[in-house]
Design a protein around this motif. Structure first.
Motif, PDB file in Angstrom:
ATOM      1  N   TYR A   1       0.819  -1.213   0.000  1.00 17.86           N
ATOM      2  CA  TYR A   1       0.000   0.000   0.000  1.00 17.86           C
ATOM      3  C   TYR A   1       0.855   1.265   0.000  1.00 17.86           C
ATOM      4  N   THR A   2       2.128   1.138   0.358  1.00 14.19           N
ATOM      5  CA  THR A   2       3.020   2.300   0.260  1.00 14.19           C
ATOM      6  C   THR A   2       3.180   2.750  -1.193  1.00 14.19           C
ATOM      7  N   ARG A   3       2.838   1.907  -2.159  1.00 18.74           N
ATOM      8  CA  ARG A   3       2.899   2.331  -3.562  1.00 18.74           C
ATOM      9  C   ARG A   3       1.890   3.443  -3.838  1.00 18.74           C
ATOM     10  N   HIS A   4       0.785   3.438  -3.112  1.00 17.72           N
ATOM     11  CA  HIS A   4      -0.174   4.539  -3.246  1.00 17.72           C
ATOM     12  C   HIS A   4       0.446   5.839  -2.731  1.00 17.72           C
ATOM     13  N   GLU A   5       1.153   5.766  -1.608  1.00 23.55           N
ATOM     14  CA  GLU A   5       1.850   6.951  -1.108  1.00 23.55           C
ATOM     15  C   GLU A   5       2.878   7.433  -2.135  1.00 23.55           C
ATOM     16  N   TYR A   6       3.636   6.514  -2.681  1.00 27.08           N
ATOM     17  CA  TYR A   6       4.668   6.836  -3.682  1.00 27.08           C
ATOM     18  C   TYR A   6       4.032   7.558  -4.869  1.00 27.08           C
ATOM     19  N   PHE A   7       2.939   7.002  -5.384  1.00 27.60           N
ATOM     20  CA  PHE A   7       2.228   7.614  -6.507  1.00 27.60           C
ATOM     21  C   PHE A   7       1.713   9.002  -6.152  1.00 27.60           C
ATOM     22  N   ARG A   8       1.103   9.142  -4.981  1.00 25.87           N
ATOM     23  CA  ARG A   8       0.514  10.428  -4.604  1.00 25.87           C
ATOM     24  C   ARG A   8       1.583  11.503  -4.452  1.00 25.87           C
ATOM     25  N   ARG A   9       2.723  11.142  -3.936  1.00 23.78           N
ATOM     26  CA  ARG A   9       3.820  12.115  -3.834  1.00 23.78           C
ATOM     27  C   ARG A   9       4.294  12.547  -5.226  1.00 23.78           C
ATOM     28  N   ILE A  10       4.425  11.588  -6.125  1.00 23.75           N
ATOM     29  CA  ILE A  10       4.851  11.914  -7.495  1.00 23.75           C
ATOM     30  C   ILE A  10       3.815  12.775  -8.193  1.00 23.75           C
ATOM     31  N   LEU A  11       2.542  12.445  -8.031  1.00 15.95           N
ATOM     32  CA  LEU A  11       1.459  13.231  -8.614  1.00 15.95           C
ATOM     33  C   LEU A  11       1.487  14.669  -8.105  1.00 15.95           C
ATOM     34  N   CYS A  12       1.579  14.839  -6.795  1.00 16.34           N
ATOM     35  CA  CYS A  12       1.569  16.185  -6.209  1.00 16.34           C
ATOM     36  C   CYS A  12       2.809  16.971  -6.620  1.00 16.34           C
ATOM     37  N   ASN A  13       3.929  16.285  -6.742  1.00 13.98           N
ATOM     38  CA  ASN A  13       5.142  16.983  -7.156  1.00 13.98           C
ATOM     39  C   ASN A  13       5.032  17.493  -8.591  1.00 13.98           C
ATOM     40  N   LEU A  14       4.460  16.686  -9.481  1.00  7.54           N
ATOM     41  CA  LEU A  14       4.293  17.120 -10.869  1.00  7.54           C
ATOM     42  C   LEU A  14       3.338  18.310 -10.955  1.00  7.54           C
ATOM     43  N   ILE A  15       2.187  18.189 -10.303  1.00  6.86           N
ATOM     44  CA  ILE A  15       1.229  19.298 -10.333  1.00  6.86           C
ATOM     45  C   ILE A  15       1.834  20.535  -9.690  1.00  6.86           C
ATOM     46  N   GLY A  16       2.548  20.342  -8.589  1.00  7.99           N
ATOM     47  CA  GLY A  16       3.208  21.472  -7.937  1.00  7.99           C
ATOM     48  C   GLY A  16       4.217  22.148  -8.843  1.00  7.99           C
ATOM     49  N   SER A  17       4.946  21.358  -9.638  1.00 10.29           N
ATOM     50  CA  SER A  17       5.944  21.943 -10.543  1.00 10.29           C
ATOM     51  C   SER A  17       5.281  22.779 -11.625  1.00 10.29           C
ATOM     52  N   TRP A  18       4.110  22.344 -12.109  1.00 11.68           N
ATOM     53  CA  TRP A  18       3.401  23.123 -13.130  1.00 11.68           C
ATOM     54  C   TRP A  18       2.918  24.459 -12.558  1.00 11.68           C
ATOM     55  N   VAL A  19       2.484  24.427 -11.298  1.00 17.09           N
ATOM     56  CA  VAL A  19       2.067  25.674 -10.652  1.00 17.09           C
ATOM     57  C   VAL A  19       3.276  26.586 -10.439  1.00 17.09           C
ATOM     58  N   GLU A  20       4.354  26.020  -9.931  1.00 13.91           N
ATOM     59  CA  GLU A  20       5.556  26.812  -9.667  1.00 13.91           C
ATOM     60  C   GLU A  20       6.115  27.431 -10.950  1.00 13.91           C
ATOM     61  N   ASN A  21       5.943  26.759 -12.073  1.00 12.91           N
ATOM     62  CA  ASN A  21       6.442  27.263 -13.361  1.00 12.91           C
ATOM     63  C   ASN A  21       5.474  28.213 -14.046  1.00 12.91           C
ATOM     64  N   GLY A  22       4.346  28.499 -13.396  1.00 10.63           N
ATOM     65  CA  GLY A  22       3.366  29.411 -13.987  1.00 10.63           C
ATOM     66  C   GLY A  22       2.543  28.768 -15.088  1.00 10.63           C
ATOM     67  N   GLU A  23       2.493  27.432 -15.116  1.00 12.54           N
ATOM     68  CA  GLU A  23       1.730  26.732 -16.146  1.00 12.54           C
ATOM     69  C   GLU A  23       0.291  26.459 -15.722  1.00 12.54           C
ATOM     70  N   TYR A  24      -0.010  26.701 -14.456  1.00 16.22           N
ATOM     71  CA  TYR A  24      -1.368  26.516 -13.936  1.00 16.22           C
ATOM     72  C   TYR A  24      -1.499  27.426 -12.718  1.00 16.22           C
ATOM     73  N   PRO A  25      -2.661  28.074 -12.543  1.00 16.46           N
ATOM     74  CA  PRO A  25      -2.790  29.008 -11.409  1.00 16.46           C
ATOM     75  C   PRO A  25      -2.823  28.295 -10.071  1.00 16.46           C
ATOM     76  N   TRP A  26      -2.336  28.975  -9.034  1.00 18.72           N
ATOM     77  CA  TRP A  26      -2.346  28.420  -7.691  1.00 18.72           C
ATOM     78  C   TRP A  26      -3.699  28.655  -7.056  1.00 18.72           C
ATOM     79  N   ASP A  27      -4.566  27.665  -7.187  1.00 21.41           N
ATOM     80  CA  ASP A  27      -5.871  27.642  -6.532  1.00 21.41           C
ATOM     81  C   ASP A  27      -5.845  26.418  -5.627  1.00 21.41           C
ATOM     82  N   LYS A  28      -5.486  26.643  -4.386  1.00 24.25           N
ATOM     83  CA  LYS A  28      -5.229  25.517  -3.487  1.00 24.25           C
ATOM     84  C   LYS A  28      -6.440  24.610  -3.331  1.00 24.25           C
ATOM     85  N   ALA A  29      -7.616  25.180  -3.196  1.00 20.58           N
ATOM     86  CA  ALA A  29      -8.813  24.368  -2.994  1.00 20.58           C
ATOM     87  C   ALA A  29      -9.115  23.512  -4.223  1.00 20.58           C
ATOM     88  N   ALA A  30      -9.031  24.129  -5.398  1.00 17.46           N
ATOM     89  CA  ALA A  30      -9.336  23.391  -6.629  1.00 17.46           C
ATOM     90  C   ALA A  30      -8.307  22.307  -6.898  1.00 17.46           C
TER      91      ALA A  30
END
Length: 465
Positions: A417-446
């Motif tokens: 089940y730690t593979r789910h944690e691994y995936f979720r961290r990778i997912l959040c890091n990718l989305i976070g990088s797009w926000v940090e690069n100005g490729e998507y607006p920072w709307d924390k709730a959305a």
């Protein structure tokens, strides 16, 4: 330098950290495809030592140890459990960049509360500590599931299975997790393989029907589908060498079926026609019940004949096929779509070169439901950090990432089940990088809702658990 496996492991920005810790990490797990044994859940198995729990049946780890030059006796043979564990601790430190290095250390921390680094010098201490912890009920099978915040487990089950352990689990009011069977009819499709006629006989016995013709086979399969449905099944799973498609008539497929039962040699066209006909029939049944059809393809299985004869299948001797299935996938999906019988479908290829094709292919058949057709998560040899990133980027570039049903373990291990944690961290890091690069607006709730949807909500709605 960051500390190894710190709380922001794989999270390279403050945005990624917020998305993971505030949203993704809190979501329950729906493990909608795995190979764990339902009997061990029903019996609440207690493992005697960490080798049984960590290495038993885990061909991911067996392949790693073999690559270190270890004799098979010390992997799957008659050596002691400690000797097998020790060989693993010798191989793992060399596996830098391998997800097993991350997964195993996450498992050690999350389930054994141990932050030691695994190597031969720490082997004895980890062995002693881990075995002592295994005496606690929290590390019996049901305790592991509970502590992992698992809500649904979908096992993989043959149509002839009595599902007696699923029945026992349904009656266990103390177990809060839902354990559902999944319908895996590979043996009914593999008309070219040895044991086919014997399997059809067993299928007929399970369905209480004599199978002599194709309609008899379809009646028996429908009988078992209805039984599985009553037991809570919400998905099928097909392990295919490739996705078949061959034009032909039902009478021609009937002829192939009868010749297969008689043990006659079949041509490639015969095999394709039979498999296409059966898979189309099954797709129509799944659609009637709202089931999800999962198609896993692209493996070359058991390619080491010597070891297949010694150990049997599913022991770490499978590889990736480069066979192009794009046209046959399109033709198969179209054949069901034209008649309005295309079920919710997830497509997985073992070949990562198919990622872009699959993401685009699904877009040709979307209808009536948010991303009714899905490009499945990075599978088997691809559920690495790079493989997960590649699959997510391909999906987001060519489809709708927000509708993705997310991760599964596809595992035989209760610690996976730690593979789910691994995936979720990778997912959040990718989305976070797009926000940090100005490729998507920072709307924390959305964005928080999006990662929660991909982590949990989408799978719950898609499979209707």
């Amino acid at each position: 330098m960051k500390a190894f496996l710190n709380e922001d492991f794989l999270l390279q920005s403050h945005t990624a950290s917020e998305l993971y810790h505030d949203y993704a990490s809190k979501m329950p797990i729906i493990d909608y495809h795995c190979h764990i044994n339902p009997a061990e859940i029903a019996q609440n198995r207690q493992f005697e030592n960490i080798t049984q729990l960590w290495l038993g049946g885990d061909h991911y780890k067996w392949r790693l140890i073999r690559a270190n030059g270890t004799d098979e006796r010390l992997i799957t043979g008659d050596s002691s459990d400690y000797e097998k564990f020790f060989e693993f601790t010798k191989a793992l430190p060399k596996a830098i960049g391998n997800p097993l290095y991350h997964w195993t250390h996450l498992e050690l921390r999350r389930y054994f509360d141990c932050d030691l680094v695994i190597n031969p010098d720490t082997a004895q201490e980890i062995w002693t500590h881990g075995n002592a912890r295994l005496k606690d009920d929290s590390l019996r099978v049901q305790g592991i599931i509970k502590s992992s915040n698992v809500e649904v487990i979908a096992t993989t089950d043959d149509p002839v299975d009595s599902l007696e352990h699923h029945a026992a689990l349904k009656e266990n009011s103390s177990l809060k997790v839902k354990v559902a069977p999944s319908f895996r009819p590979d043996k009914a499709m593999n008309c070219e393989k040895s044991g086919f006629s014997e399997y059809i006989l067993a299928l007929g016995k399970a369905a209480e029907k004599t199978i002599q013709c194709l309609d008899d086979l379809f009646d028996a399969l429908e009988n078992r589908i209805q039984f599985f449905n009553k037991m809570g099944c919400r998905a099928s799973d097909h392990g295919l060498d490739f996705v078949p498609f061959q034009q032909g008539t039902k009478s021609e497929a009937e002829s192939v079926f009868k010749r297969a039962l008689a043990g006659e040699t079949l041509s490639e066209a015969d095999v394709l026609l039979y498999k296409t006909t059966v898979l189309q029939f099954l797709g129509r049944q799944y659609n009637k019940l709202g089931w999800v059809m999962q198609l896993h393809y692209g493996a070359i299985r058991s390619i080491n004949t010597l070891m297949l004869n010694k150990l049997g299948p599913d022991t770490g001797y499978d590889a990736i096929s480069s066979r192009d299935c794009s046209l046959s996938i399109a033709q198969f999906l179209d054949s069901l779509s034209k008649s309005g019988d295309l079920p919710k479908t997830i497509l997985y290829s073992l070949n990562p070169n198919d990622d872009a094709m699959l993401a685009v292919m699904t877009g040709c058949f979307q209808k009536d439901y948010p991303s009714k057709l899905q490009h499945g998560s990075a599978w088997w040899f691809n559920d690495t950090k790079h493989g997960m990133e590649q699959q997510i980027v391909n999906l987001s570039s060519r489809a709708v990432l927000g509708n993705f049903v997310g991760m599964l373990t596809d595992s035989r291990s209760f610690l996976s089940y730690t593979r789910h944690e691994y995936f979720r961290r990778i997912l959040c890091n990718l989305i976070g990088s797009w926000v940090e690069n100005g490729e998507y607006p920072w709307d924390k709730a959305a964005l928080g809702k999006m990662v929660q949807d991909i982590s949990y909500n989408n799978a719950k709605a898609y499979f209707e658990f």
